[in-house]
Design a protein around this motif. Structure first.
Motif, PDB file in Angstrom:
ATOM      1  N   SER A 115       1.558  -6.579   0.627  1.00  0.00           N
ATOM      2  CA  SER A 115       0.818  -5.744  -0.330  1.00  0.00           C
ATOM      3  C   SER A 115       0.529  -4.405   0.331  1.00  0.00           C
ATOM      4  CB  SER A 115      -0.493  -6.423  -0.736  1.00  0.00           C
ATOM      5  OG  SER A 115      -0.249  -7.586  -1.498  1.00  0.00           O
ATOM      6  N   LEU A 116       0.834  -3.329  -0.375  1.00  0.00           N
ATOM      7  CA  LEU A 116       0.710  -2.003   0.216  1.00  0.00           C
ATOM      8  C   LEU A 116      -0.704  -1.464   0.041  1.00  0.00           C
ATOM      9  CD1 LEU A 116       4.109  -0.389  -0.850  1.00  0.00           C
ATOM     10  CD2 LEU A 116       3.524  -1.594   1.258  1.00  0.00           C
ATOM     11  N   THR A 117      -1.434  -1.395   1.131  1.00  0.00           N
ATOM     12  CA  THR A 117      -2.772  -0.819   1.135  1.00  0.00           C
ATOM     13  C   THR A 117      -2.667   0.699   1.289  1.00  0.00           C
ATOM     14  OG1 THR A 117      -2.951  -1.014   3.533  1.00  0.00           O
ATOM     15  CG2 THR A 117      -3.674  -2.903   2.225  1.00  0.00           C
ATOM     16  N   ASP A 118      -3.778   1.385   1.086  1.00  0.00           N
ATOM     17  CA  ASP A 118      -3.788   2.841   1.253  1.00  0.00           C
ATOM     18  C   ASP A 118      -3.361   3.232   2.668  1.00  0.00           C
ATOM     19  OD1 ASP A 118      -4.616   3.174  -1.337  1.00  0.00           O
ATOM     20  OD2 ASP A 118      -6.739   3.396  -0.841  1.00  0.00           O
ATOM     21  N   LYS A 119      -3.768   2.411   3.649  1.00  0.00           N
ATOM     22  CA  LYS A 119      -3.415   2.705   5.038  1.00  0.00           C
ATOM     23  C   LYS A 119      -1.905   2.632   5.238  1.00  0.00           C
ATOM     24  CE  LYS A 119      -4.396   1.313   9.808  1.00  0.00           C
ATOM     25  NZ  LYS A 119      -5.164   0.372  10.673  1.00  0.00           N
ATOM     26  N   ILE A 120      -1.278   1.606   4.673  1.00  0.00           N
ATOM     27  CA  ILE A 120       0.176   1.467   4.809  1.00  0.00           C
ATOM     28  C   ILE A 120       0.894   2.589   4.056  1.00  0.00           C
ATOM     29  CG2 ILE A 120       2.165  -0.004   4.298  1.00  0.00           C
ATOM     30  CD1 ILE A 120       0.340  -2.421   4.649  1.00  0.00           C
ATOM     31  N   ILE A 121       0.411   2.887   2.842  1.00  0.00           N
ATOM     32  CA  ILE A 121       1.045   3.925   2.025  1.00  0.00           C
ATOM     33  C   ILE A 121       0.976   5.283   2.709  1.00  0.00           C
ATOM     34  CG2 ILE A 121       0.839   5.196  -0.158  1.00  0.00           C
ATOM     35  CD1 ILE A 121      -0.074   2.577  -1.443  1.00  0.00           C
ATOM     36  N   LYS A 147       4.213   7.854   6.933  1.00  0.00           N
ATOM     37  CA  LYS A 147       5.201   8.803   6.409  1.00  0.00           C
ATOM     38  C   LYS A 147       6.435   8.109   5.822  1.00  0.00           C
ATOM     39  CE  LYS A 147       7.781  13.001   7.474  1.00  0.00           C
ATOM     40  NZ  LYS A 147       8.930  12.602   6.664  1.00  0.00           N
ATOM     41  N   GLU A 148       6.984   7.125   6.509  1.00  0.00           N
ATOM     42  CA  GLU A 148       8.196   6.461   6.040  1.00  0.00           C
ATOM     43  C   GLU A 148       7.950   5.760   4.701  1.00  0.00           C
ATOM     44  OE1 GLU A 148      11.417   2.985   7.288  1.00  0.00           O
ATOM     45  OE2 GLU A 148       9.733   3.439   8.608  1.00  0.00           O
ATOM     46  N   VAL A 149       6.793   5.099   4.587  1.00  0.00           N
ATOM     47  CA  VAL A 149       6.457   4.389   3.355  1.00  0.00           C
ATOM     48  C   VAL A 149       6.189   5.389   2.231  1.00  0.00           C
ATOM     49  CG1 VAL A 149       4.799   2.832   2.246  1.00  0.00           C
ATOM     50  CG2 VAL A 149       5.539   2.412   4.609  1.00  0.00           C
ATOM     51  N   LYS A 150       5.438   6.417   2.533  1.00  0.00           N
ATOM     52  CA  LYS A 150       5.113   7.443   1.551  1.00  0.00           C
ATOM     53  C   LYS A 150       6.377   8.106   1.016  1.00  0.00           C
ATOM     54  CE  LYS A 150       2.072  11.456   0.959  1.00  0.00           C
ATOM     55  NZ  LYS A 150       1.097  12.355   1.654  1.00  0.00           N
ATOM     56  N   ASP A 151       7.291   8.445   1.913  1.00  0.00           N
ATOM     57  CA  ASP A 151       8.558   9.078   1.511  1.00  0.00           C
ATOM     58  C   ASP A 151       9.396   8.135   0.653  1.00  0.00           C
ATOM     59  OD1 ASP A 151       7.807  11.315   2.899  1.00  0.00           O
ATOM     60  OD2 ASP A 151       9.128  10.965   4.619  1.00  0.00           O
ATOM     61  N   GLN A 154       2.011   4.605  -8.517  1.00  0.00           N
ATOM     62  CA  GLN A 154       1.162   4.071  -7.451  1.00  0.00           C
ATOM     63  C   GLN A 154      -0.265   3.794  -7.907  1.00  0.00           C
ATOM     64  OE1 GLN A 154       1.583   6.195  -3.668  1.00  0.00           O
ATOM     65  NE2 GLN A 154       3.601   6.923  -4.298  1.00  0.00           N
ATOM     66  N   ARG A 155      -0.481   3.680  -9.235  1.00  0.00           N
ATOM     67  CA  ARG A 155      -1.844   3.479  -9.729  1.00  0.00           C
ATOM     68  C   ARG A 155      -2.324   2.036  -9.622  1.00  0.00           C
ATOM     69  NH1 ARG A 155      -1.648   5.799 -15.652  1.00  0.00           N
ATOM     70  NH2 ARG A 155       0.380   4.770 -15.532  1.00  0.00           N
ATOM     71  N   GLY A 156      -1.394   1.086  -9.659  1.00  0.00           N
ATOM     72  CA  GLY A 156      -1.798  -0.322  -9.699  1.00  0.00           C
ATOM     73  C   GLY A 156      -1.500  -1.051  -8.411  1.00  0.00           C
ATOM     74  N   SER A 157      -1.010  -2.284  -8.555  1.00  0.00           N
ATOM     75  CA  SER A 157      -0.667  -3.102  -7.387  1.00  0.00           C
ATOM     76  C   SER A 157       0.717  -2.723  -6.873  1.00  0.00           C
ATOM     77  CB  SER A 157      -0.674  -4.587  -7.760  1.00  0.00           C
ATOM     78  OG  SER A 157      -1.958  -4.982  -8.205  1.00  0.00           O
ATOM     79  N   LEU A 158       0.820  -2.617  -5.560  1.00  0.00           N
ATOM     80  CA  LEU A 158       2.092  -2.263  -4.921  1.00  0.00           C
ATOM     81  C   LEU A 158       2.467  -3.324  -3.900  1.00  0.00           C
ATOM     82  CD1 LEU A 158       1.589   1.556  -4.327  1.00  0.00           C
ATOM     83  CD2 LEU A 158       3.465   0.568  -5.616  1.00  0.00           C
ATOM     84  N   ILE A 173      10.751  -0.125   5.657  1.00  0.00           N
ATOM     85  CA  ILE A 173      10.559  -0.467   4.250  1.00  0.00           C
ATOM     86  C   ILE A 173      11.899  -0.357   3.535  1.00  0.00           C
ATOM     87  CG2 ILE A 173       9.858   1.906   3.643  1.00  0.00           C
ATOM     88  CD1 ILE A 173       8.068   0.581   1.454  1.00  0.00           C
ATOM     89  N   ILE A 174      12.282  -1.419   2.837  1.00  0.00           N
ATOM     90  CA  ILE A 174      13.588  -1.449   2.185  1.00  0.00           C
ATOM     91  C   ILE A 174      13.486  -1.739   0.673  1.00  0.00           C
ATOM     92  CG2 ILE A 174      14.887  -1.969   4.277  1.00  0.00           C
ATOM     93  CD1 ILE A 174      14.165  -4.756   1.819  1.00  0.00           C
ATOM     94  N   GLY A 175      12.261  -1.910   0.210  1.00  0.00           N
ATOM     95  CA  GLY A 175      12.073  -2.146  -1.216  1.00  0.00           C
ATOM     96  C   GLY A 175      10.609  -2.096  -1.577  1.00  0.00           C
ATOM     97  N   ALA A 176      10.325  -1.813  -2.854  1.00  0.00           N
ATOM     98  CA  ALA A 176       8.935  -1.783  -3.304  1.00  0.00           C
ATOM     99  C   ALA A 176       8.889  -2.015  -4.806  1.00  0.00           C
ATOM    100  CB  ALA A 176       8.277  -0.453  -2.949  1.00  0.00           C
ATOM    101  N   GLY A 177       7.759  -2.558  -5.249  1.00  0.00           N
ATOM    102  CA  GLY A 177       7.543  -2.769  -6.673  1.00  0.00           C
ATOM    103  C   GLY A 177       6.108  -2.456  -7.024  1.00  0.00           C
ATOM    104  N   SER A 178       5.887  -1.985  -8.252  1.00  0.00           N
ATOM    105  CA  SER A 178       4.536  -1.673  -8.692  1.00  0.00           C
ATOM    106  C   SER A 178       4.240  -2.371 -10.008  1.00  0.00           C
ATOM    107  CB  SER A 178       4.350  -0.159  -8.847  1.00  0.00           C
ATOM    108  OG  SER A 178       5.175   0.344  -9.887  1.00  0.00           O
TER     109      SER A 178
END
Length: 284
Positions: A7-13, A16-20, A29-33, A42-47
């Motif tokens: 689960s992507l917390t604000d700290k993880i987000i 730089k690599e995750v943010k990019d 990025q408003r809900g659960s990530l 990081i090789i994938g993400a879902g929201s």
């Protein structure tokens, strides 16, 4: 290959690599990530998020790095996002050009619910479909800009617009039942151009409307009417507004849904053939 779901917390987000990656993937990025990581990469993400105007489905975005596709990771992300959902009803929007994603959605049980088309018209498109402009019926009607509407006409227009918007969205993700006409109008009409937007007045009542937004060039955001049987008259009114805009501007923009029974016939009348669309898929 050992892929971890996190689960992507604000700290993880904030890394730089995750943010990019999230910016490149254009994920809301408003809900659960949830992120997928191959070691520290990081090789994938879902929201998973909700739209307050249309709160009856959870919206889902999924993106997998191209080097990690076809390994079941989309399904893994989708399953994880479903587990976070309380509604258990979902909506995904994507370009019709994303064939791989669309095939995945269909395989997972999603169905196509709507196609949205974006296109523009230039000056040479003027006067291409007017059919009843000489009729007494149409000539006896009045086109009034929003700024000139009286209080009764404003109220009539807002009721018609609210009904049409709610009706054309109810089969996909209904308008929030707690949003009243006034709140809806204040939100949707706040940024429209009150001089370019107008209503068609017939027998002292609002019959149809065109809502125009203006940035560098005008965009027709919404149009509609009161009675579907009068669509031919409305099409002529729409065309008059289009011609007026093209007299003043080189180009105007449109966004039209195939579920909108007032706006979609305009595409046929304008002889528009869009090869690509922005599609909505739903799953119950």
């Amino acid at each position: 290959m050992s892929i971890k779901s996190i689960s992507l917390t604000d700290k993880i987000i904030s890394q730089k690599e995750v943010k990019d990656f999230l910016q490149k993937a254009d994920l809301n990025q408003r809900g659960s990530l949830i992120g997928l990581f191959d070691k520290k990469k990081i090789i994938g993400a879902g929201s998973l998020y909700t739209n307050s105007f249309h709160p009856y489905r959870d919206y889902i975005n999924i993106h997998i790095d191209k080097d990690y596709r076809n390994k079941g990771l989309r399904s893994r992300l989708l399953k994880a996002l479903k587990e976070k959902s309380e509604k258990k009803r979902f909506q995904v929007m994507c370009s019709s050009g994303k064939e791989e994603l669309i095939q995945f959605l269909l395989k997972e049980g999603f169905v196509l619910a709507r196609r949205s088309y974006s296109f523009d018209l230039k000056k040479e498109a003027q006067n291409i479909f007017l059919s009843k402009e000489t009729s007494t019926e149409f000539k006896n009607m009045q086109i009034k800009p929003f700024i000139n509407l009286n209080s009764k006409e404003k109220e009539e227009f807002q009721k018609i617009f609210y009904f049409n918007y709610a009706d054309t969205h109810k089969s996909i993700n209904p308008l929030n039942k707690d949003i009243c006409i006034k709140e809806f109008s204040n939100e949707i009409l706040a940024d429209c151009d009150k001089e370019m937007s107008s209503c068609l007045i017939s027998n002292n009542e609002v019959s149809a409307y065109v809502i125009v937004y203006m940035e560098n060039l005008p965009e027709i955001g919404y149009l509609g009417g009161k009675i579907i049987e009068e669509i031919e008259t409305y099409l002529n009114y729409f065309q008059v507004i289009i011609n007026n805009l093209l007299n003043a501007y080189e180009q105007i923009y449109f966004e039209i849904d195939d579920t909108d029974y007032y706006a979609f016939p305009l595409m046929t009348a304008l002889q528009i053939n869009c090869k690509e669309s922005y599609n909505t898929y739903i799953l119950d």
